[in-house]
Design an enzyme around this catalytic site. Structure first.
Site, PDB file in Angstrom:
ATOM      1  N   CYS A 124      -5.271  10.133   1.138  1.00 32.72           N
ATOM      2  CA  CYS A 124      -4.274  11.033   1.717  1.00 32.72           C
ATOM      3  C   CYS A 124      -4.542  12.484   1.322  1.00 32.72           C
ATOM      4  O   CYS A 124      -5.067  12.757   0.247  1.00 32.72           O
ATOM      5  CB  CYS A 124      -2.883  10.644   1.232  1.00 32.72           C
ATOM      6  SG  CYS A 124      -2.428   8.962   1.623  1.00 32.72           S
ATOM      7  N   ASN A 180       0.859  -1.185   0.000  1.00 35.02           N
ATOM      8  CA  ASN A 180       0.000   0.000   0.000  1.00 35.02           C
ATOM      9  C   ASN A 180       0.898   1.238   0.000  1.00 35.02           C
ATOM     10  O   ASN A 180       1.814   1.336   0.816  1.00 35.02           O
ATOM     11  CB  ASN A 180      -0.893  -0.028   1.248  1.00 35.02           C
ATOM     12  CG  ASN A 180      -1.780   1.188   1.382  1.00 35.02           C
ATOM     13  OD1 ASN A 180      -1.309   2.281   1.686  1.00 35.02           O
ATOM     14  ND2 ASN A 180      -3.073   0.997   1.203  1.00 35.02           N
ATOM     15  N   LYS A 205      -7.423   2.225  -3.794  1.00 34.91           N
ATOM     16  CA  LYS A 205      -8.269   2.090  -2.609  1.00 34.91           C
ATOM     17  C   LYS A 205      -9.195   3.301  -2.496  1.00 34.91           C
ATOM     18  O   LYS A 205      -8.740   4.429  -2.309  1.00 34.91           O
ATOM     19  CB  LYS A 205      -7.416   1.946  -1.352  1.00 34.91           C
ATOM     20  CG  LYS A 205      -8.217   1.556  -0.123  1.00 34.91           C
ATOM     21  CD  LYS A 205      -7.292   1.114   1.002  1.00 34.91           C
ATOM     22  CE  LYS A 205      -8.059   0.496   2.155  1.00 34.91           C
ATOM     23  NZ  LYS A 205      -7.171  -0.002   3.212  1.00 34.91           N
TER      24      LYS A 205
END
Length: 304
Positions: free
Chosen positions: A131, A100, A166
Site C-alpha cells: 500500500c 488481510n 505479504k
C-alpha cells in the site's frame, strides 16, 4: 495410509498447505457452493481497511496473455462491517481465517491489528505492505526495508495473532525486505503480491484500466514468484506462503520445493471455483505416488 499434510506458520496450525490469495476468494461464503471450505488449510479473506472503500474507477480488470491485470483499489466494507457481518460465519468454520489488512499510515495498520485481536474466528493477520504510505509521498511501505519493518513492528505490538507479511515483488532485493520484517517479529511471509503492469487499448490509444496501472497475476508471474520464494527461503528462517500463478498441483509443488511451507491459490479461483481442492488432492496424490508420508519432507527439497 494417507500422508500427513499438516503445516504450521508460527502458531497458526493448518491441516494442509493450501490456502487462498487475498482478494480472489471474497469472504469465503461466495465459494461455499463450490468448495467445502473446511477442507482447506486456511482461507485469506478480502483486504480490509479501517474505513469502507469504493475502490478505483472502472475498468478494473483486463485479461492479458496468461494472466490478468487488476486495479480494484482495495474496495471493501471496512473493518467494523467485517466484524459485524462476517465474524459469525468465520467462527463457524473449522478452517483458520486469515484477515488481510491494509493502511495508509503505520497507525492504520496498528489500529486494524488491535481491533481484530482476540476475536473468535480470526486466526492470523496478513499485512499488505504494498500500500502507498501517505506520509511519505505515496511510496509503498514494502518498497523500503526500514518502512516495512516499522509497519510489521507496529502490527506485532498491537496483536497476539500470528503476523504474516505479504511481500511486494516490485523491489530491487526482496530478501532485504524479508529479513527486515523477520527481525521485528513477523511469524511468516507471503510471497508474492502482484507485479505492477499496464495495458493500452491501441484503437482508443488510451490505457485500458481506469487507474492506468494494475497488478499482474496468473500463470505469467509464476516464474518470478518461484524465484522470489527460492531466494527468500535461503534468506530467512520463518515460513513462507508461496503464491503467484498457481493453477494446479504441479504449480503448487514447485513453490513447496522452492521453500514454501504453504501455498495460496488466487487467479485460478476465477477460472475454476474448485481449483483449491484440486490442488490439495493433487498434492496428496503426489506424496502417495512418491511414497512420502509427510508434506514437510518436500519443503525446500530443491535446495538439497
Amino acid at each position: 495410509m494417507k500422508p500427513n499434510l499438516a503445516v504450521k506458520i508460527g502458531q497458526l496450525k493448518m491441516l494442509n498447505p493450501v490456502t487462498t490469495a487475498s482478494g480472489t476468494f471474497g469472504y469465503g461464503q461466495e465459494y461455499s457452493p463450490y468448495v467445502d471450505i473446511d477442507r482447506l488449510g486456511a482461507i485469506v479473506v478480502k483486504g480490509t481497511t479501517l474505513e469502507p472503500r469504493e475502490g478505483n474507477p472502472t475498468p478494473r480488470l483486463v485479461e492479458t496473455p496468461a494472466g490478468i491485470l487488476n486495479s480494484i483499489g482495495l474496495q471493501n466494507v471496512g473493518v467494523d462491517h467485517l466484524i459485524q457481518a462476517y465474524l459469525p460465519y468465520f467462527a463457524k468454520l473449522t478452517t483458520p481465517v486469515i484477515v488481510n489488512i491494509s493502511g495508509n499510515t503505520i497507525e492504520d495498520y496498528a489500529d486494524l491489528a488491535a481491533r481484530l485481536d482476540g476475536l473468535g474466528g480470526i486466526a492470523a493477520l496478513e499485512v499488505n505492505i504494498s500500500c502507498p504510505n501517505v506520509k511519505k509521498g505515496g511510496m509503498a511501505f514494502g518498497s523500503d526495508a526500514k518502512t516495512a519493518a516499522e509497519v510489521t513492528k507496529a502490527v506485532r505490538q498491537a496483536t497476539t495473532l500470528p503476523v504474516i507479511v505479504k511481500l511486494s515483488p516490485n523491489v530491487t532485493d526482496i530478501t532485504e525486505i524479508a529479513k527486515s520484517v523477520e527481525a521485528v517479529g513477523a511469524d511468516g511471509l507471503s510471497a508474492i503480491n502482484t507485479l505492477l503492469g499496464m495495458a493500452i487499448d491501441v484503437q482508443r490509444r488510451k490505457p485500458v484500466l481506469g487507474n492506468i496501472l494494475g497488478g499482474l497475476s496468473g500463470p505469467a508471474v509464476k516464474p518470478v514468484a518461484v524465484r522470489a520464494v527460492w531466494q527468500v527461503y535461503k534468506a530467512v528462517a520463518i515460513p513462507i506462503i508461496g503464491m503467484g500463478g498457481i493453477m494446479n498441483a504441479a504449480d503448487a509443488l514447485e513453490f513447496i520445493l522452492a521453500g514454501a511451507t504453504a501455498v495460496a491459490v488466487g487467479t485460478a479461483n476465477f477460472v475454476n471455483p474448485r481449483a483449491t481442492l484440486e490442488v490439495l488432492e493433487g498434492i496428496e496424490n503426489y506424496l502417495m505416488e512418491h511414497g512420502m508420508n509427510d508434506i514437510n519432507q518436500l519443503i525446500g527439497a530443491a535446495h538439497r
